[in-house]
Design a protein around this motif. Structure first.
Motif, PDB file in Angstrom:
ATOM      1  N   PHE A  87      18.246 -16.177   7.201  1.00 39.64           N
ATOM      2  CA  PHE A  87      19.647 -16.300   6.772  1.00 39.64           C
ATOM      3  C   PHE A  87      20.585 -15.804   7.866  1.00 39.64           C
ATOM      4  O   PHE A  87      21.592 -16.459   8.186  1.00 39.64           O
ATOM      5  N   THR A  88      20.284 -14.661   8.457  1.00 41.93           N
ATOM      6  CA  THR A  88      21.144 -14.091   9.491  1.00 41.93           C
ATOM      7  C   THR A  88      21.244 -15.010  10.695  1.00 41.93           C
ATOM      8  O   THR A  88      22.333 -15.260  11.224  1.00 41.93           O
ATOM      9  N   ILE A  89      20.108 -15.542  11.123  1.00 43.25           N
ATOM     10  CA  ILE A  89      20.097 -16.396  12.315  1.00 43.25           C
ATOM     11  C   ILE A  89      20.759 -17.741  12.049  1.00 43.25           C
ATOM     12  O   ILE A  89      21.519 -18.254  12.877  1.00 43.25           O
ATOM     13  N   ALA A  90      20.505 -18.334  10.879  1.00 45.15           N
ATOM     14  CA  ALA A  90      21.119 -19.625  10.549  1.00 45.15           C
ATOM     15  C   ALA A  90      22.640 -19.500  10.500  1.00 45.15           C
ATOM     16  O   ALA A  90      23.366 -20.348  11.046  1.00 45.15           O
ATOM     17  N   LEU A  91      23.140 -18.444   9.852  1.00 46.90           N
ATOM     18  CA  LEU A  91      24.592 -18.254   9.763  1.00 46.90           C
ATOM     19  C   LEU A  91      25.191 -18.031  11.142  1.00 46.90           C
ATOM     20  O   LEU A  91      26.241 -18.589  11.474  1.00 46.90           O
ATOM     21  N   ALA A  92      24.540 -17.220  11.969  1.00 44.73           N
ATOM     22  CA  ALA A  92      25.053 -16.944  13.311  1.00 44.73           C
ATOM     23  C   ALA A  92      25.180 -18.219  14.134  1.00 44.73           C
ATOM     24  O   ALA A  92      26.175 -18.408  14.852  1.00 44.73           O
ATOM     25  N   ASN A  93      24.209 -19.098  14.020  1.00 49.67           N
ATOM     26  CA  ASN A  93      24.247 -20.318  14.828  1.00 49.67           C
ATOM     27  C   ASN A  93      25.252 -21.331  14.315  1.00 49.67           C
ATOM     28  O   ASN A  93      25.788 -22.123  15.094  1.00 49.67           O
ATOM     29  N   LEU A  94      25.524 -21.322  13.035  1.00 46.38           N
ATOM     30  CA  LEU A  94      26.617 -22.152  12.519  1.00 46.38           C
ATOM     31  C   LEU A  94      27.969 -21.643  13.012  1.00 46.38           C
ATOM     32  O   LEU A  94      28.862 -22.422  13.341  1.00 46.38           O
ATOM     33  N   ILE A  95      28.105 -20.318  13.089  1.00 44.27           N
ATOM     34  CA  ILE A  95      29.361 -19.734  13.556  1.00 44.27           C
ATOM     35  C   ILE A  95      29.578 -20.015  15.040  1.00 44.27           C
ATOM     36  O   ILE A  95      30.646 -20.455  15.459  1.00 44.27           O
ATOM     37  N   VAL A  96      28.550 -19.771  15.859  1.00 48.45           N
ATOM     38  CA  VAL A  96      28.711 -19.932  17.303  1.00 48.45           C
ATOM     39  C   VAL A  96      28.838 -21.398  17.689  1.00 48.45           C
ATOM     40  O   VAL A  96      29.337 -21.728  18.776  1.00 48.45           O
ATOM     41  N   LEU A  97      28.421 -22.311  16.810  1.00 50.05           N
ATOM     42  CA  LEU A  97      28.572 -23.739  17.088  1.00 50.05           C
ATOM     43  C   LEU A  97      30.043 -24.125  17.218  1.00 50.05           C
ATOM     44  O   LEU A  97      30.379 -25.032  17.989  1.00 50.05           O
ATOM     45  N   VAL A  98      30.925 -23.423  16.491  1.00 48.93           N
ATOM     46  CA  VAL A  98      32.349 -23.780  16.510  1.00 48.93           C
ATOM     47  C   VAL A  98      32.964 -23.601  17.900  1.00 48.93           C
ATOM     48  O   VAL A  98      33.509 -24.569  18.471  1.00 48.93           O
TER      49      VAL A  98
END
Length: 509
Positions: A87-98
């Protein structure tokens, strides 16, 4: 030079194609002078050929690496279960994608690399500040990855040669044969660099699928050792979902974002070859979050399995692979680690800093020279200290990296999207005295926003094991949110300073 309202772009300087991409007008001379060289010039539209598949494949090759593995497994080692870590890694990568997509926009539109893109906001000379900061971070990453590759050689040779290799005399806390392995892997990468970009591209073509197969093989082996897949899912969290988890979650999230914060800046180095905005947008959206989440899932399951089998989580895949008695399996696992490390290290940690160092002195430093500078500095950063434990690796190194580079990303996004509305003058990006010259080649607003944002982002951080204590203890409450603090502060401050100083919006391109 004092600032003036920008003049209209000469019609012959650049041309906008029907798809929105911009290039130097046919027949117009290419930018020249002390701030230009062949590696930094805009890529002509005809040579911007990367498709959605190419960008997705790029992320597959970069995400499937040992550092990504240890990033996820390190969360298990500090107390999370597999659900919390994924969960932590998936959310982080969605955020940094922006910010990745926002900064990547300038690549296919103008065909320029990151150091040249940064000239619009920091100034033609001032762009060296974020470029060198980003390059030094890449040097750190190159060193860490090279240490990982050296470990693989050390353990592989130890299994084949025996105790005379693995039990050699220690120097500086490690066997001298480990230092030799580190040097061998370093030299191997330098050899590939000297052969040029074509060799790198051919290597990347087959490395990515080889690595993902290796990850699934390791998962199969660990489930067999644990007596099935069940024990891999059954390892409980040491934190629960209460306050203990959330206290660890925020710095972990910032660390995960920090992992790709370098790429969120230097992604124009790759998107400058994009056929269209759609290609880079879809390619990155398909490639980054999905690939990282899958690899994290495999990593945390294997690490959870190691906890069930050995009584404690083994977060380093090289150390884990060394526990097998099957020589063929060991060789395959460690060769996979070598291929994965070579794949990401050369693509992600050498290409971009090579451009950055070239930007400092375009007439004296070529792409290859910049890559060699990166390789040398990577050793001087002492990467074995950064990688020595998951606490320092995730919270110190990645936290500091994310905070500083988030600050740069905030300035780039504010300047390019909010103030310039994606309009740039290609010729002036390479010219002294043009609209991006500001005062002596530096834009003081960007520098001020970078300094303030950087201090707030990392001033209260715990620098252990690099140094003891926090530089500014009063900023400790902000330390867990370094990337967000740096990005938000610099973005707002840069816009305020720019508008307050009366600088006019640039004319349309």
């Amino acid at each position: 030079m004092t600032e003036t309202a920008p003049t209209a772009i000469p019609p012959s300087a650049q041309v906008t194609l029907t798809d929105g991409r911009v290039e130097i007008a046919p027949g117009a001379p290419a930018p020249s002078g002390p701030y230009a060289n062949e590696d930094l010039l805009p890529v002509p539209a005809a040579r911007r050929t990367w498709t959605t598949y190419n960008f997705s494949a790029l992320w597959v090759g970069m995400a499937h690496n040992t550092a990504s593995w240890t990033l996820a497994s390190g969360l298990i080692a500090v107390g999370m279960d597999w659900k919390q870590a994924v969960f932590t890694i998936a959310l982080a990568n969605l955020i940094v994608l922006v910010p990745m997509l926002l900064t990547g926009h300038a690549g296919p539109k103008y065909g320029i690399p990151f150091p040249v893109f940064a000239r619009a906001s920091f100034g033609v000379r001032g762009a060296n500040l974020p470029a060198v900061v980003r390059a030094l971070v890449a040097c750190g990453w190159f060193g860490i990855q090279t240490w990982i590759g050296g470990e693989a050689i050390f353990f592989l040779a130890g299994k084949l040669i025996g105790d005379s290799w693995s039990g050699a005399a220690h120097i500086g806390g490690y066997a001298w044969t480990m230092w030799l392995s580190f040097a061998i892997f370093w030299a191997l990468q330098v050899a590939i660099i000297l052969r040029g970009m074509e060799t790198i591209r051919r290597f990347e073509n087959w490395a990515a699928p080889f690595v993902i197969v290796g990850a699934f093989v390791m998962l199969w082996w660990m489930s067999d050792q644990a007596g099935g897949v069940g024990p891999l899912f059954d390892q409980p969290s040491k934190l629960g979902w209460g306050g203990d988890f959330w206290k660890l979650f925020w710095p972990s999230l910032m660390g995960m974002i920090g992992f790709w914060s370098t790429l969120s800046l230097n992604i124009p180095d790759f998107t400058r070859y994009g056929r269209s905005q759609r290609a880079q947008t879809l390619g990155q959206a398909f490639g980054l979050p999905t690939t990282m989440t899958l690899f994290a899932f495999l990593s945390v399951l294997v690490t959870s399995g190691s906890q069930a089998v050995y009584g404690e989580p083994v977060w380093d895949p090289v150390q884990l692979a060394a526990k097998t008695d099957n020589v063929v399996g060991l060789i395959y696992a460690l060769v996979t680690v070598l291929v994965a490390t070579l794949s990401v290290n050369i693509a992600a940690n050498l290409v971009s800093p090579a451009f950055d160092f070239s930007n400092v002195a375009p007439r004296k430093v070529s792409f290859r020279t910049g890559a060699l500078i990166t390789a040398i500095l990577a050793v001087l950063i002492f990467p074995w200290r950064l990688y020595s434990d998951p606490q320092g690796y995730i919270f110190t190194w990645l936290g500091l990296v994310g905070g500083l580079l988030g600050t740069v990303a905030g300035i780039l996004v504010a300047d390019y999207w909010f103030l310039r509305r994606t309009r740039l003058d290609l010729a002036d990006l390479y010219r002294a005295g043009g609209r991006y010259w500001y005062a002596g080649g530096w834009n003081w607003r960007a520098v001020a926003a970078f300094v303030v944002g950087g201090v707030l982002a990392v001033g209260g951080a715990d620098f252990h094991p690099l140094i003891d204590g926090r530089p500014i203890p009063a900023l400790r409450p902000l330390a867990d949110y370094g990337w967000a603090v740096g990005l938000g502060t610099s973005m707002v401050l840069y816009v305020v300073l720019t508008l307050a100083s009366g600088r006019k919006r640039p004319a349309a391109a």
